[in-house]
Design an enzyme around this catalytic site. Structure first.
Site, PDB file in Angstrom:
ATOM      1  N   CYS A   1      -2.928   4.657   6.300  1.00 42.93           N
ATOM      2  CA  CYS A   1      -4.375   4.587   6.447  1.00 42.93           C
ATOM      3  C   CYS A   1      -4.776   4.759   7.918  1.00 42.93           C
ATOM      4  CB  CYS A   1      -4.863   3.233   5.950  1.00 42.93           C
ATOM      5  SG  CYS A   1      -4.331   1.884   7.017  1.00 42.93           S
TER       6      CYS A   1
ATOM      7  N   ASP B   1       2.371   2.603   2.539  1.00 45.40           N
ATOM      8  CA  ASP B   1       2.365   3.326   3.811  1.00 45.40           C
ATOM      9  C   ASP B   1       3.702   3.169   4.543  1.00 45.40           C
ATOM     10  OD1 ASP B   1      -0.172   3.981   3.224  1.00 45.40           O
ATOM     11  OD2 ASP B   1      -1.132   2.660   4.662  1.00 45.40           O
TER      12      ASP B   1
ATOM     13  N   CYS C   1      -2.089  -3.915   8.470  1.00 46.22           N
ATOM     14  CA  CYS C   1      -1.670  -2.586   8.914  1.00 46.22           C
ATOM     15  C   CYS C   1      -1.029  -2.653  10.301  1.00 46.22           C
ATOM     16  CB  CYS C   1      -2.845  -1.633   8.949  1.00 46.22           C
ATOM     17  SG  CYS C   1      -3.827  -1.693   7.449  1.00 46.22           S
TER      18      CYS C   1
ATOM     19  N   CYS D   1       0.821  -1.212   0.000  1.00 44.51           N
ATOM     20  CA  CYS D   1       0.000   0.000   0.000  1.00 44.51           C
ATOM     21  C   CYS D   1       0.852   1.258   0.000  1.00 44.51           C
ATOM     22  CB  CYS D   1      -0.915   0.009   1.223  1.00 44.51           C
ATOM     23  SG  CYS D   1       0.017   0.010   2.760  1.00 44.51           S
TER      24      CYS D   1
HETATM   25 FE1  FES Z   1      -1.384   0.380   4.319  1.00 45.06          FE
HETATM   26 FE2  FES Z   1      -3.086   0.141   6.175  1.00 45.06          FE
HETATM   27  S1  FES Z   1      -3.509   0.215   4.091  1.00 45.06           S
HETATM   28  S2  FES Z   1      -0.992   0.164   6.386  1.00 45.06           S
END
Ligand code: FES
Length: 126
Positions: A61, A38, A105, A36
């Site tokens: 997120c 992140d 996550c 993702c």
């Molecule tokens: Fe990437 Fe939650 S969607 S850490």
């Protein structure tokens, strides 16, 4: 479809605890989720092997922010040997669960704390 978050997740997402940076941190850990994109960084300040202060910076997120916030609360005051044992599921359980699609996550939070403690230990050896 938006995932269903528990009240605790929403609370930590909307009012994150210990957000920010520790300038003279004793250990810093950064991890990213390649899927993702992140990224999360955890800073720790350690005294007598106990985590005195801990802060986080997360670009991610809502679940990533909530898990970062929760792990700082779980880690604060703990001996580094105890804090490194905090698992991904400990974080999710403390938040009254995460939707299955968001479980990954919580990996970030546990991994970033682990990386910060490893960094602290490496610096101690020097
Ligand atoms: Fe990437 Fe939650 S969607 S850490």
């Amino acid at each position: 479809m938006s995932p269903q978050y528990s009240k605790k997740v929403m609370d930590h997402f909307l009012h994150p605890r210990n957000m920010g940076e520790i300038k003279d941190a004793d250990g810093i850990g950064t991890v990213g989720n390649p899927t993702c994109g992140d990224i999360m960084t955890i800073y720790i300040k350690v005294k007598d092997e106990k985590i005195q202060d801990v802060k986080f910076k997360t670009f991610g997120c809502g679940a990533a922010i909530a898990t970062s916030s929760m792990i700082t609360e779980l880690a604060k005051g703990k001996h580094v040997d105890e804090a490194i044992k905090i698992t991904r599921s400990d974080v999710a359980n403390e938040l009254d669960g995460l939707p299955p699609v968001k479980m990954h996550c919580s990996n970030l939070a546990a991994d970033a704390l682990g990386a910060a403690i490893e960094d602290y230990r490496k610096k101690q050896k020097k």
